[in-house]
Design an enzyme around this catalytic site. Structure first.
Site, PDB file in Angstrom:
ATOM      1  N   ASP A  24       0.852  -1.186   0.000  1.00 22.48           N
ATOM      2  CA  ASP A  24       0.000   0.000   0.000  1.00 22.48           C
ATOM      3  C   ASP A  24       0.896   1.246   0.000  1.00 22.48           C
ATOM      4  O   ASP A  24       2.013   1.202   0.509  1.00 22.48           O
ATOM      5  CB  ASP A  24      -0.886  -0.043   1.247  1.00 22.48           C
ATOM      6  CG  ASP A  24      -1.653   1.232   1.455  1.00 22.48           C
ATOM      7  OD1 ASP A  24      -2.355   1.652   0.518  1.00 22.48           O
ATOM      8  OD2 ASP A  24      -1.529   1.829   2.545  1.00 22.48           O
ATOM      9  N   ASP A  72      -0.001   5.040   0.783  1.00 25.17           N
ATOM     10  CA  ASP A  72      -0.142   6.037   1.848  1.00 25.17           C
ATOM     11  C   ASP A  72      -0.266   5.358   3.218  1.00 25.17           C
ATOM     12  O   ASP A  72      -1.151   4.546   3.445  1.00 25.17           O
ATOM     13  CB  ASP A  72      -1.363   6.918   1.586  1.00 25.17           C
ATOM     14  CG  ASP A  72      -1.266   7.649   0.244  1.00 25.17           C
ATOM     15  OD1 ASP A  72      -0.126   7.884  -0.229  1.00 25.17           O
ATOM     16  OD2 ASP A  72      -2.317   7.958  -0.334  1.00 25.17           O
TER      17      ASP A  72
HETATM   18 MG   LIG Z   1      -2.816   3.251   3.494  1.00 22.97          MG
END
Ligand SMILES: [Mg+2]
Ligand SMILES: [Zn+2]
Length: 194
Positions: free
Chosen positions: A10, A12
């Site tokens: 992932d 962010d």
């Molecule tokens: Mg995230």
């Protein structure tokens, strides 16, 4: 050609600081040990693939062109630290916000698994030997769909999700890691052998 494992990451809160919508390259900040984590994957021959929901595009907060510019900056920051991503896949859709073609019931917005499936086809990846790392429960759902391992990191939203919403945290992670480097070390030790 035999397929190789990947660690899906992932963006962010996992690879970079969770700051809300990254609508300018200046808001993008690698977390302290992220470049080292990617270097470990590069050295091990394990694909490093970012998978990120970027509904800010569907919502009209920033353009797809800007997203590409931000990802060029991300790749450059990693390259400056000797680290290289094998792939970077973004869902730019939202099921109910914005305008077509971005307002669509797509198959790639996490918790759906479309980004992983597309990356596996493009890059020749073995999903069952792969690991998905994220800072929210919704990031980990695609791991269950494709038979990959699931690691929650305590960076980004992770610590709050794990401390306060643990009873409802679904799916149960295979491992909880302090950060991406810890997650990568777990994946290399536990998932990649053989
Ligand atoms: Mg995230
Ligand atoms: Zn999508």
């Amino acid at each position: 050609m035999t397929s190789r494992p990947a660690v899906f990451i992932d963006r962010d809160g996992t690879l970079t600081d969770e700051v809300g919508y990254v609508n300018h390259p200046s808001r993008l900040r690698l977390l302290p040990r992220s470049a080292e984590a990617i270097r470990r994957l590069n050295a091990a021959g394990v694909a490093a693939v970012v998978v990120t929901n970027q509904a800010g595009i569907a919502r009209g907060y920033f353009s797809e062109k800007l997203l590409h510019e931000i990802h060029d900056v991300l790749r450059a920051q990693l390259a400056a630290a000797g680290a290289r991503l094998d792939g970077l896949y973004a869902c730019v859709h939202h099921p109910s916000e914005g305008e077509p073609p971005y307002r669509v019931q797509c198959d790639c917005r996490k918790p759906q698994a479309g980004l992983l499936v597309r990356a596996a086809a493009d890059l020749g990846l073995d999903l069952t030997r792969s690991t998905l790392v994220g800072d929210k429960a919704s990031d980990l759902v695609p791991a269950r769909t494709v038979g990959a391992g699931a690691v929650l990191v305590l960076t980004g939203y992770g610590r709050g999700e794990w401390e306060y919403r643990r009873a409802r945290f679904e799916p149960e992670p295979d491992h909880v890691a302090g950060d991406l480097l810890d997650a990568v070390e777990w994946a290399l030790a536990r998932r990649v052998a053989a």
